[in-house]
Design an enzyme around this catalytic site. Structure first.
Site, mmCIF file in Angstrom:
data_model
loop_
_atom_site.group_PDB
_atom_site.id
_atom_site.type_symbol
_atom_site.label_atom_id
_atom_site.label_comp_id
_atom_site.label_asym_id
_atom_site.label_seq_id
_atom_site.Cartn_x
_atom_site.Cartn_y
_atom_site.Cartn_z
ATOM 1 N N GLU A 177 26.041 27.134 43.966
ATOM 2 C CA GLU A 177 25.043 26.489 43.091
ATOM 3 C C GLU A 177 24.527 25.174 43.675
ATOM 4 O O GLU A 177 24.481 24.143 42.990
ATOM 5 C CB GLU A 177 25.637 26.274 41.694
ATOM 6 C CG GLU A 177 25.968 27.572 40.982
ATOM 7 C CD GLU A 177 26.459 27.384 39.556
ATOM 8 O OE1 GLU A 177 26.649 26.217 39.134
ATOM 9 O OE2 GLU A 177 26.660 28.399 38.866
ATOM 10 N N GLU A 296 28.453 35.388 39.536
ATOM 11 C CA GLU A 296 28.861 34.765 38.268
ATOM 12 C C GLU A 296 28.010 35.354 37.159
ATOM 13 O O GLU A 296 26.790 35.285 37.209
ATOM 14 C CB GLU A 296 28.688 33.239 38.274
ATOM 15 C CG GLU A 296 29.730 32.485 39.075
ATOM 16 C CD GLU A 296 29.674 30.979 38.852
ATOM 17 O OE1 GLU A 296 29.329 30.555 37.716
ATOM 18 O OE2 GLU A 296 29.961 30.239 39.803
#
Length: 504
Positions: A177, A296
């Site tokens: 991320e 995720e």
């Protein structure tokens, strides 16, 4: 079961092949966060703990799920993690301030311990490297430590730590991320693209056989999406195999019809990333197809307010411990159906996470372990969703929700296991009031009969499981029957269904 029913139809044929299902779409995730490790998989004082301190009851539940790959050690955690802290004699390892989640990391569990645990539960490991505070050097050294047989500094260091054989980690994530402002060492897309390219280049020199995952946007809600994917892949396309996707959904407005329609957004997300990858492929005149790692995904919203009360700088506090209800399980089933329908491009996926932290498995410190509601669709897909994904032609009544129009009540994915002569139909009825009468055309599967119809249903969408009582669990009393090449069934309102057929 409702006394009324609308009608839907599915056509299935062996010729409607999407792709072979990569079993790694049933992966999961363990991060050094909350009680995922300390109090989750690892608790030396627990009655079931093994010689290394890992809980036996948790290992058994993970084995039941058949998790093929587990992402580790983060997550946001990895962007500030020095992997060297987690190897060597445990008593000599430093305790560190862990900045991503503002806890203390004791480093009692590190690379070698986790590798051993993963092997015992039958999982491969998807290892993430720190591209937040570190970079090329730390990544290549960790790879050498894990994968090189012997005769070099880091491989011999591993051997001196008691692990003679290399871990042979095949799949590696290049950071996590990195567009997120919450991320330690946040990068611009150009900064990340250059760093990821150089890191990948060095890692492939150490071990040419690894697979690499380029970091995608943190979610569809990021202002960087999908420009981030286009810019970063412009740098990394030739040296990586996957791009990552992350997405979580919640029901804060308590609008269940809208919540269960979130897979419409998921489908759009997947299509957008595929389009972006194919744009870069065309731009580079490349013959390589970029695959997707949805590493995720889950429902996540229940725990947000409770986490604000946690004192910082403790070890293994209860963070992100969502207590999942029945409707959450239905949406998790919808996620899995979407992944199967995109089996040609989605090759890995990791339910985030596996134990205690937004997880299908919950534990008490020193006490019991149990299955949350979302455990079951995940279990069913992992058990029966292996083979060739077929494209079902679905004709379903539709509804309009707050954020979506023309939402089909019936969602379905189909997997054909030719070797075992088994056909599995996964079906989600998201109608909250009515059952669905479904006719399924399986005339291309002559001689097949229904051997099981698993149903997950409950009258209360908000019903939860606890350590003391499993309120939401599946049964095999579904009513599917096959006659003259057609399966007929009534799917209960708001239900997850797994219809299994085998050749007689």
């Amino acid at each position: 079961m409702s006394s009324t029913a609308q009608k839907a139809r599915i056509v299935i044929d062996k010729a409607f092949k999407i792709a072979e299902v990569d079993k790694r779409i049933y992966g999961s995730f363990i991060e050094h966060l909350g009680r995922a490790v300390y109090g989750g998989i690892y608790e030396p004082s627990h009655a079931t703990a093994d010689s290394l301190g890992f809980r036996g009851d948790v290992k058994e539940l993970v084995r039941q799920l058949g998790v093929p790959i587990i992402r580790y050690p983060g997550g946001n955690f990895v962007s500030g993690y020095d992997w060297e802290d987690g190897v060597g004699p445990v008593e000599l390892r430093p305790k560190r301030l862990e900045l991503a989640w503002r806890t203390v990391e004791p480093n009692e569990v590190g690379t070698n311990e986790f590798m051993r645990w993963a092997k015992e539960v039958g999982s491969e490991v998807m290892m993430a490297v720190n591209l937040g505070t570190r970079g090329v050097d730390a990544a290549r050294n960790l790879l050498e430590y894990c994968n090189h047989p012997s005769g070099s500094y880091y491989s011999d260091l591993r051997r001196s730590h008691g692990y003679e054989a290399p871990h042979k980690v095949k799949t590696w994530c290049l950071g996590n991320e990195m567009d997120g402002p919450w991320q330690i060492g946040q990068k611009t897309p150009v900064e990340y693209g250059r760093l990821a390219y150089e890191t990948a280049k060095a890692m492939r020199l150490v071990d040419p056989d690894i697979e690499l995952v380029s970091c995608g946007s943190s979610s569809t809600g990021m202002p960087t999406f999908p420009e981030w994917e286009a810019v970063t892949l412009d740098h990394t396309y030739d040296v990586v195999d996957f791009v990552s996707l992350h997405q979580y959904y919640g029901n804060r407005d308590n609008d269940s019809a809208n919540f269960l329609a979130r897979t419409m957004d998921l489908e759009h997300f997947i299509h957008t990333v595929i389009s972006t990858c194919d744009y870069i492929k065309a731009k580079k005149r490349s013959k390589k197809t970029m695959y997707l790692s949805f590493d995720e995904w889950n429902v996540w919203y229940h725990s947000n307010q409770a986490d604000a009360k946690i004192e910082p700088w403790s070890v293994g506090p209860p963070q992100l411990e969502d207590v999942y209800n029945f409707e959450d399980a239905l949406l998790v089933g919808g996620f899995l159906i979407s992944f199967l329908r995109h089996a040609d491009r989605v090759k890995m996926a990791c339910l985030a996470q596996l134990v205690n932290v937004i997880a299908p498995i919950m534990t008490e410190n020193g006490g019991r372990a149990w299955k949350q509601t979302i455990f079951y669709p995940y279990l069913h897909a992992s058990m029966y969703g292996r083979g060739t994904s077929l494209q079902p032609i679905v004709d379903s009544p539709k509804y309009d929700a707050q954020d979506y129009t023309d939402v089909p009540y019936l969602e379905s994915a189909v997997v054909y296991n030719e070797e075992d002569e088994e056909l599995t139909v996964f079906a989600l009825n998201r109608h909250l009031q009515d059952a669905l009468d479904v006719e399924c055309d399986v005339r291309g599967f002559e001689g097949y009969r229904v051997v099981e119809h698993i149903v997950l249903e409950h009258d209360d969408l908000k019903a939860v499981n606890t350590a003391a009582e499993e309120n939401v669990k599946p049964h095999s009393r579904g009513n599917a029957e096959c006659k003259d090449g057609f399966v007929h069934t009534r799917l209960a309102k708001a239900s997850w269904n797994v219809i299994r057929l085998k050749r007689a």
